[in-house]
Design a protein around this motif. Structure first.
Motif, short mmCIF file in Angstrom:
data_model
loop_
_atom_site.label_atom_id
_atom_site.label_comp_id
_atom_site.label_asym_id
_atom_site.label_seq_id
_atom_site.Cartn_x
_atom_site.Cartn_y
_atom_site.Cartn_z
N MET A 206 0.82 -1.21 0.00
CA MET A 206 0.00 0.00 0.00
C MET A 206 0.86 1.26 0.00
O MET A 206 0.49 2.27 -0.60
N ASN A 207 1.98 1.18 0.69
CA ASN A 207 2.86 2.36 0.77
C ASN A 207 4.05 2.26 -0.17
O ASN A 207 4.98 3.04 -0.07
N LYS A 208 4.02 1.28 -1.06
CA LYS A 208 5.09 1.08 -2.06
C LYS A 208 6.47 1.05 -1.41
O LYS A 208 7.42 1.65 -1.91
N ILE A 209 6.56 0.36 -0.29
CA ILE A 209 7.84 0.24 0.40
C ILE A 209 8.55 -1.02 -0.12
O ILE A 209 7.96 -2.09 -0.15
N THR A 210 9.81 -0.85 -0.51
CA THR A 210 10.52 -1.99 -1.09
C THR A 210 11.64 -2.46 -0.17
O THR A 210 12.37 -3.39 -0.52
N ASN A 211 11.74 -1.86 1.01
CA ASN A 211 12.93 -2.06 1.80
C ASN A 211 12.64 -1.68 3.25
O ASN A 211 12.45 -0.50 3.54
N MET A 212 12.58 -2.64 4.14
CA MET A 212 12.23 -2.30 5.52
C MET A 212 12.58 -3.44 6.46
O MET A 212 12.43 -4.61 6.14
N LYS A 213 13.03 -3.06 7.65
CA LYS A 213 13.29 -4.03 8.72
C LYS A 213 12.41 -3.61 9.88
O LYS A 213 12.64 -2.56 10.47
N ARG A 214 11.39 -4.41 10.18
CA ARG A 214 10.45 -3.95 11.19
C ARG A 214 10.11 -5.07 12.19
O ARG A 214 10.20 -6.24 11.87
N TYR A 215 9.71 -4.65 13.39
CA TYR A 215 9.11 -5.61 14.31
C TYR A 215 7.71 -5.13 14.67
O TYR A 215 7.39 -3.95 14.53
N HIS A 216 6.91 -6.06 15.10
CA HIS A 216 5.53 -5.75 15.45
C HIS A 216 5.08 -6.75 16.51
O HIS A 216 5.17 -7.95 16.30
N ILE A 217 4.64 -6.24 17.63
CA ILE A 217 4.15 -7.10 18.71
C ILE A 217 2.72 -6.70 18.98
O ILE A 217 2.46 -5.56 19.35
N ALA A 218 1.78 -7.59 18.78
CA ALA A 218 0.38 -7.23 18.93
C ALA A 218 -0.48 -8.48 18.99
O ALA A 218 -0.04 -9.59 18.73
N LYS A 219 -1.75 -8.25 19.35
CA LYS A 219 -2.69 -9.36 19.45
C LYS A 219 -3.25 -9.74 18.09
O LYS A 219 -3.52 -8.87 17.26
N VAL A 220 -3.46 -11.03 17.90
CA VAL A 220 -4.14 -11.52 16.70
C VAL A 220 -5.32 -12.40 17.15
O VAL A 220 -5.40 -12.79 18.31
N TYR A 221 -6.19 -12.71 16.21
CA TYR A 221 -7.48 -13.34 16.54
C TYR A 221 -7.75 -14.58 15.69
O TYR A 221 -7.57 -14.54 14.47
N ARG A 222 -8.17 -15.65 16.33
CA ARG A 222 -8.51 -16.88 15.62
C ARG A 222 -9.82 -17.41 16.17
O ARG A 222 -9.97 -17.53 17.39
N ARG A 223 -10.72 -17.78 15.25
CA ARG A 223 -12.00 -18.31 15.69
C ARG A 223 -11.88 -19.80 15.99
O ARG A 223 -12.73 -20.59 15.62
N ASP A 224 -10.80 -20.14 16.64
CA ASP A 224 -10.52 -21.53 17.00
C ASP A 224 -11.51 -21.99 18.06
O ASP A 224 -12.08 -21.18 18.79
N ASN A 225 -11.68 -23.28 18.18
CA ASN A 225 -12.47 -23.82 19.28
C ASN A 225 -11.54 -24.03 20.46
O ASN A 225 -10.74 -24.95 20.47
N PRO A 226 -11.63 -23.17 21.47
CA PRO A 226 -10.63 -23.23 22.54
C PRO A 226 -10.74 -24.51 23.37
O PRO A 226 -9.79 -24.93 23.99
N ALA A 227 -11.90 -25.14 23.36
CA ALA A 227 -12.07 -26.35 24.16
C ALA A 227 -11.29 -27.51 23.55
O ALA A 227 -10.76 -28.35 24.27
N THR A 228 -11.21 -27.55 22.21
CA THR A 228 -10.60 -28.71 21.58
C THR A 228 -9.11 -28.52 21.33
O THR A 228 -8.40 -29.48 21.10
N THR A 229 -8.64 -27.32 21.37
CA THR A 229 -7.22 -27.12 21.12
C THR A 229 -6.58 -26.56 22.37
O THR A 229 -6.63 -25.38 22.64
N ARG A 230 -5.98 -27.43 23.13
CA ARG A 230 -5.47 -27.06 24.44
C ARG A 230 -4.34 -26.06 24.33
O ARG A 230 -3.43 -26.21 23.54
N GLY A 231 -4.42 -25.07 25.17
CA GLY A 231 -3.36 -24.07 25.18
C GLY A 231 -3.43 -23.11 24.01
O GLY A 231 -2.57 -22.25 23.87
N ARG A 232 -4.42 -23.26 23.15
CA ARG A 232 -4.56 -22.31 22.04
C ARG A 232 -5.66 -21.32 22.39
O ARG A 232 -6.73 -21.68 22.85
N TYR A 233 -5.38 -20.05 22.15
CA TYR A 233 -6.32 -19.01 22.50
C TYR A 233 -6.93 -18.39 21.26
O TYR A 233 -6.41 -18.51 20.16
#
Lengths: 487, 487
Positions: free
Chosen positions: B124-151
């Motif tokens: 989107m920003n036409k960036i061809t060159n970058m070293k970045r970090y990103h720490i943030a929450k992500v979301y999965r519609r997983d079934n938490p009951a069947t996948t232990r330890g997965r949120y």
């Protein structure tokens, strides 16, 4: 002090979205708004490029430092809340809550603020006593086109004290925190307006307003910071159906503002002093001013009877901090340029979540971090100041070909010593390109190894700003870099 | 070093959810799971109480320190993405994407990972060159009951290098970063498995698998870290319809693991060396091992042909770090206890967003911060170690009644000097209660003012651990506190 750290003379000029082509950098910390049509983010949300993120991190660090100085612990709650948790807490604003698609019977929503989740957290864990801060994103289904500067996803930055304590001691600390943060950030002159919902309700009562109209009267009064009294009166009499006499009577009170002497005067007011709520509120306001005097901050506090605050859940003290515009010095009184912090006491919210209705009194403050950020961003843009987006201290460079192995070995040594170091990801980069990279990204030192240096067991350490180069024995390099980078 | 800081001897024992009743603290950093029925958070999400948040903040700080040491800048992207941005990027996993209710024509979804938004940001920003970090929450519609330890809501912690560079230099740095982080965190012995999608595809080709079955074959091979070869072979021949000969042939390759000598051997393999993809992959793998040797980390790297990784978008080098269990020392080879980091090269993803398909090669690593956190949490629980949730240095206390004003004045002075100070929100708290609060919350010092101290112009400074009290002249108090708190 925190602002001084931002003002690095050799800082990287770029928004972080355009490292290449070299020299083609955008002028400030504002994100590039380029991009193909059809490739976009949701209106009212935005990417935060490196310069934005770096500035925000420093701003938040200053706020967190203050919260920690006051002994607060951090918590985090989910962005996804059960919809029932949020319903019935925000009044009319509930229509702005983002709801998720039904996922097999679960009705979910994105959190609207951090206060309701905090109350839910306290009730759910039966906590009766806590001082916490929480900095996180919240979501509003606002129309971003019609509300300028308002986002659908934005940060809130909250400090709250929950627990049954002696009156006004935690409330005074919340005001002290606002005072400290706004002073630390050097945003210019500010004023913290204070009022109490009980005083407002007492005024409405003695002016003959029925209790059922307190909330709507409150909303109308709240507009006094934006429109003149005549207009507010018009709305009261017209839309809200109050009698002209009642409106005039309210007007006499809510246009008052002052300090301890005003509190004393109202405590003697023949009508108000007969109203239980108003009397309680005024008594506590007097106590609050005593404590604020001991904190030495009454100079920036105004007891302002027009302050009402929008949210339903406040039950006692309310406050709001505004920045004062000082540019037009011919203006008699400084003009407010907008609210940058607000809060108050909400003693009933936790009880709404408790099955037995057990109350946990709370008071808290929300720092308007997005607004403050905009101000800092505009200021830096205007002054041409730049934000460095990385903290790299040394670029490991080579002056000629076939030395990739030498760079990889040296950079490993620096990383092992905790030095922040980069190298170009090229086998044989030109020295000029490597030095240019230092200039572009604000790296202060270059560690250069060529055949000669390898033979001599030294590294050429170059000060990027002065261009002075000195040969340093390899075993002393780390110490020398640390010495050079000492503040 | 970062872990040592966690181990404060006089740390607060509580989860932060139960400051009162005093002494009734929960035993560790695990959140209280009390709470009324009917008052709850969405299954698969959780509140993070203070002890959790404090531990997580320190863990993330250690990771960020490493990312910054390698010159990365931080970005942030919205949690809400347009649904079309996420569609077609995750293969079958797309069914786990959280979608929002239609908000007047806008189809929205919660981000599923940080990689696709990063690719969208670059395009989107036409960036061809970058070293970045990103720490943030992500979301999965997983079934938490069947996948232990997965949120359903969890943190990701990504470092990526985008740009056209000489082969394997950024890839080697990603592996170096994994090595540094896992070493710094002292999680025990670990192994980083490395492979290349081109080598895997080359193997499938020379074993006579049609290209249309590469992806599914890849998925089956990926199970080799959990089930024995016989089972994987069974799935290949049964479900996937490969010939027994082809499966056996694949088996000969994918059970291999080793280092440089294995790469050399496969480069001489009469069949593989004839396959263009495999040859490229093996050539780059050799180069990678050269660079890793210069970094001095090959001891923990294994070229493992069974590593396949689930995601569709990898195009070259792939890797995964696992912790090795060492408790059962009679076991011949250390047993893997699960992946704690993974990543690889994805040269095609940015091009999927660019209207002209312009590619930006990328390589990146994701640190499995939730898994690492669980390990640290379990370890602290087992050892009985506690986490302090606040940083308060001094409690301002009074020994008898009618001294609230004295406390408010003194605490103001400390705050103004940047000292982290608290006081109880009571007019006349008992001294014992005040000292108990220090013990409970790990505050190391108490500054006590009584009538006598006020008269003498001193403050009694008490070391909470040793109970030694010394009178300090008031004007020297700040310096003395700073001196006492020096590390």
């Amino acid at each position: 002090t925190w602002l001084r750290r931002l003002r690095s003379p050799r800082a990287w000029a770029c928004c972080g979205s355009c490292r290449s082509p070299p020299g083609g950098c955008c002028p400030g910390v504002l994100p590039c708004n380029g991009g193909e049509r059809g490739l976009q983010v949701l209106g009212g949300t935005r990417d935060h490029p490196p310069a934005y993120t770096a500035l925000r991190e420093r701003l938040l660090a200053a706020v967190v430092t203050c919260f920690k100085r006051h002994g607060a612990a951090a918590i985090d709650t989910p962005v996804l809340e059960l919809r029932e948790t949020l319903m019935g807490k925000y009044g009319e604003e509930a229509k702005l809550i983002y709801e998720l698609q039904d996922q097999g019977g679960e009705l979910l929503a994105l959190r609207y603020d951090l206060t309701v989740p905090f109350a839910r957290y306290l009730a759910m864990n039966k906590i009766t006593n806590m001082k916490r801060y929480h900095i996180a994103k919240v979501y509003r289904r606002d129309n971003p086109a019609t509300t300028r500067g308002r986002y659908r996803e934005f940060y809130q930055c909250d400090f709250d004290i929950a627990g049954q304590f002696d009156p006004m001691i935690p409330d005074a600390e919340c005001l002290k925190i606002v005072h400290e943060i706004l002073s630390d950030l050097q945003l210019g002159d500010f004023l913290i307006k204070v009022n109490d919902r009980r005083i407002l309700n007492g005024i409405f009562a003695v002016c003959g307003i029925p209790e059922s109209k307190f909330v709507t009267a409150c909303c109308t009064v709240d507009k006094l910071d934006k429109v003149p009294w005549e207009e507010v009166r018009g709305e009261m009499v017209g839309e809200k159906g109050l009698s002209p006499e009642a409106a005039d009577h309210i007007g006499e009170y809510v246009q008052l503002h002052g300090g301890l002497e005003l509190i004393e005067r109202l405590l003697q007011d023949p009508k108000l002093s007969q109203n239980k709520l108003a009397k309680e509120g005024l008594g506590d306001m007097k106590l609050l001013f005593e404590y604020l005097t001991l904190f030495g901050i009454t100079g920036k506090i105004s007891f302002d009877l027009s302050l009402a605050r929008g949210l339903d859940y406040y039950t006692g003290v309310i406050f709001e901090a505004v920045l004062l515009q000082q540019e037009n010095e011919h203006v008699e009184e400084p003009v407010s340029v907008g609210s940058v912090a607000g809060g108050g006491r909400y003693d009933g919210l936790v009880g709404m979540f408790d099955p037995k209705g057990r109350k946990v009194p709370c008071v808290g403050v929300s720092i308007g971090i997005e607004r403050i950020f905009s101000i800092l961003e505009q200021r830096m843009k205007a002054s041409g100041e730049k934000v460095r987006t990385t903290e790299t201290q040394v670029l490991v460079a080579t002056p000629h070909k076939h030395l990739l192995a030498a760079r990889l070995k040296l950079i490993s040594e620096l990383w092992a010593a905790g030095i922040k170091a980069e190298m170009l990801y090229k086998k044989d980069p030109k020295l000029l390109k490597q030095l240019q990279y230092c200039e572009d990204t604000g790296i202060p030192l270059a560690a250069i190894v060529g055949e000669q240096e390898l033979t001599d067991g030294v590294v050429k350490l170059r000060d990027v700003a002065t261009r002075v180069e000195v040969d340093i024995p390899r075993e002393k390099l780390v110490d020398e870099i640390r010495r050079r980078l000492e503040p």
